[in-house]
Structure formats: structure tokens, C-alpha cells
Write an enzyme that holds these catalytic residues in place. Structure first.
Site, PDB file in Angstrom:
ATOM      1  N   SER A 118      -2.689   0.463  -8.970  1.00 19.62           N
ATOM      2  CA  SER A 118      -2.898  -0.514 -10.042  1.00 19.62           C
ATOM      3  C   SER A 118      -3.361  -1.851  -9.476  1.00 19.62           C
ATOM      4  O   SER A 118      -4.174  -2.540 -10.097  1.00 19.62           O
ATOM      5  CB  SER A 118      -1.630  -0.695 -10.884  1.00 19.62           C
ATOM      6  OG  SER A 118      -0.530  -1.076 -10.080  1.00 19.62           O
ATOM      7  N   GLU A 119      -2.862  -2.224  -8.273  1.00 20.48           N
ATOM      8  CA  GLU A 119      -3.354  -3.427  -7.591  1.00 20.48           C
ATOM      9  C   GLU A 119      -3.357  -3.246  -6.086  1.00 20.48           C
ATOM     10  O   GLU A 119      -2.477  -2.577  -5.523  1.00 20.48           O
ATOM     11  CB  GLU A 119      -2.520  -4.674  -7.943  1.00 20.48           C
ATOM     12  CG  GLU A 119      -2.847  -5.302  -9.277  1.00 20.48           C
ATOM     13  CD  GLU A 119      -1.926  -4.848 -10.379  1.00 20.48           C
ATOM     14  OE1 GLU A 119      -2.230  -5.118 -11.551  1.00 20.48           O
ATOM     15  OE2 GLU A 119      -0.904  -4.215 -10.065  1.00 20.48           O
ATOM     16  N   THR A 120      -4.345  -3.866  -5.464  1.00 22.43           N
ATOM     17  CA  THR A 120      -4.454  -3.972  -4.012  1.00 22.43           C
ATOM     18  C   THR A 120      -4.652  -5.450  -3.702  1.00 22.43           C
ATOM     19  O   THR A 120      -5.424  -6.127  -4.387  1.00 22.43           O
ATOM     20  CB  THR A 120      -5.648  -3.160  -3.487  1.00 22.43           C
ATOM     21  OG1 THR A 120      -5.427  -1.766  -3.781  1.00 22.43           O
ATOM     22  CG2 THR A 120      -5.838  -3.339  -1.991  1.00 22.43           C
TER      23      THR A 120
END
Length: 281
Positions: free
Chosen positions: A50-52
């Protein structure tokens, strides 16, 4: 022209759970100052989380580090679980805050974090948009959630960067029973409903995204929980409480919300490094 690929320190951190693989993972790349926007976005697409995030040197002298946050589809000015996971990674790599608290520089400005007994919490940033939601959008959300419009007891803009709209249902049971039509989802929608009195958690939270975002349900969402607390804490919900999220998709996220005497809302949870090594970018 970008530099040749080289190995960089890397951590993947599970956030909002003390047990591995039950929270929300964030991929964190250290020493990312020389990476281009395209390289960051390409790696975020590849991780498919979902996020990096990417840790860089701060440009504001008041900050300890700068953070850039990418989804598989684009960059965000702020997100909650990446903020906690990245602070955990920064500390794990030997980061030492200049002051009493950690100060993160990101797209929404400076975000303060505190470490209480090993649990990291961030101060909820100011909402970029708040207030009532237009009726046509509420009706579209009801359709996407597959529930009659009257079952949405309340709705509000709770946007602190990602673009959240939140709606309230009568119970946690109703929240967990939702089977949304993601193709019809009109943006990023948070749904909350209370657990019975005396339960471990005060509220159940789910975070839905559009099918085009690539990830349709975010497991455990710090930004949404922060803005929901700004909307409901001290009124519909207690001033301080624990929220559950991820239950419907096999996670066991626990988000700790605390309201200080001065009204500052802190959003925190457990953080745990699950993968550590190097990544070549």
C-alpha cells in the site's frame, strides 16, 4: 541521468501489530537522496504494498529526516503507517532525534512523533479538508458499500493528505459484514462502527480504495484513524481509545489513539522489522 544502481539499506516494517504479518507492512529505503521520482515510483509499483517510503536528508533544519511516500499509483503528502514504520526504520539504522521528539519532514510539512515505552505515535496533522459531505457523494458511497443510504448514520470529509471521506455505521458487526463494489468506489472511503461496551477495542475501522488504485482495502491505516479521531474522539468515541482494523482481511491491527489535555491527538501502534537487508536501485 541517474547514477548506476547500487545497494541501499532496506527494511520492511510491520506496523500496528506486535506479531509478525498481522499488521500493515511498509517498505523503507534508506539513503534515497539521489533517487529520481521515476525510480521511487517504479520500486513502489514493484513492491506492490500500500505504501513504500524513502528516507532522505531534511531540507528543513527543524526536521530529523525527510520522507517521501509512494503508493503503487503515485506519491502521497502524508500517510500514517508509513510515518510510524519509517521512524522505526530510521531509529533502527542509528538515527538520533535532535530534540525530545522525532520530527519528520514530508509533503504536509513537519510531523512530530514520540516514543512512549517503545511505542511510536505521531501527532495528527491538521485536516486539509473537513466538514459535511455532499449528499450525492454520500449516496454513491452507500451504493459502493452495498448498503441502504439510511444505514450511513453520518459522513464527513476527513482528508489529511490521501483524500479520505469517512462514514459511520451503527456497529462494528455492520462494518465487518461489508462486501463493497470497488469498481463503484468514489475515492478513498473510511468506514467506522462501534464495538459493544467492554470490548477490547472501541471501534472497527475499514479503509476502501478504488479498484484503479491497485489495492482495494488498506489493512491498517494511520492517516484514516488520525482523521477519524479528529472527527469523533471525545464525542461519539472516547477521547482515548483503541481501534481495530484489518480483521476482515486476516490482519489484527490495533491503533492506539490518545488525546492530550491540550487537545493534541496522538496515533500510535507497535512496529516490528520483519525484513532487513539491502536493495539494489
Amino acid at each position: 541521468m541517474p547514477d548506476s544502481p547500487r545497494a541501499r539499506e532496506f527494511r520492511q516494517v510491520d506496523v500496528f501489530s506486535a506479531e509478525p504479518a498481522l499488521g500493515n507492512p511498509v517498505a523503507v529505503v534508506h539513503g534515497a537522496d539521489d533517487l529520481t521520482d521515476e525510480q521511487m515510483q517504479r520500486f513502489a509499483r514493484w513492491t506492490n504494498l500500500s505504501e513504500t517510503t524513502f528516507l532522505l536528508s531534511p531540507t528543513d533544519p527543524a526536521a530529523d529526516y525527510r520522507l517521501r511516500i509512494f503508493t503503487p499509483g503515485g506519491e502521497l503528502p502524508f500517510a500514517g503507517h508509513p510515518t510510524l514504520g519509517s521512524a522505526h526504520a530510521w531509529l533502527g539504522a542509528g538515527g538520533v532525534p535532535a530534540g525530545e521528539r522525532i520530527v519528520q519532514e514530508c509533503g504536509v510539512g513537519l510531523v512530530e512523533l514520540r516514543n512512549t515505552g517503545g511505542r511510536l505515535s505521531f501527532a495528527a496533522p491538521e485536516l486539509l479538508r473537513s466538514g459535511p459531505v455532499e449528499e450525492a457523494l454520500v449516496a454513491d458511497i452507500a451504493t459502493a458499500l452495498g448498503v441502504p443510504r439510511p444505514e450511513l448514520l453520518d459522513a464527513a470529509w476527513v482528508d489529511n493528505g490521501p483524500g479520505w471521506v469517512a462514514v459511520r455505521l451503527a456497529s462494528a458487526e455492520a462494518v465487518l459484514a461489508l462486501e463493497p463494489d470497488f469498481a463503484a468506489m468514489p475515492g478513498k472511503v473510511g468506514v467506522v462502527g462501534p464495538h459493544p461496551a467492554g470490548a477490547e477495542c472501541a471501534v472497527e475501522v475499514r479503509a476502501f480504495l478504488q479498484a484503479s488504485d491497485g489495492i482495494t482495502e488498506d489493512p491498517v491505516t494511520g492517516s484514516l484513524n488520525a482523521s477519524v479521531a479528529q472527527w469523533l474522539a471525545g464525542e461519539v468515541l472516547p477521547a482515548s481509545y483503541v481501534a481495530a482494523q484489518g480483521t476482515a482481511i486476516g490482519r489484527r491491527g490495533r491503533v492506539h489513539v490518545t488525546t492530550d489535555d491540550d487537545g493534541t491527538i496522538w496515533v500510535g501502534g507497535e512496529t516490528l522489522t520483519t525484513i532487513q537487508g539491502t536493495v539494489t536501485l
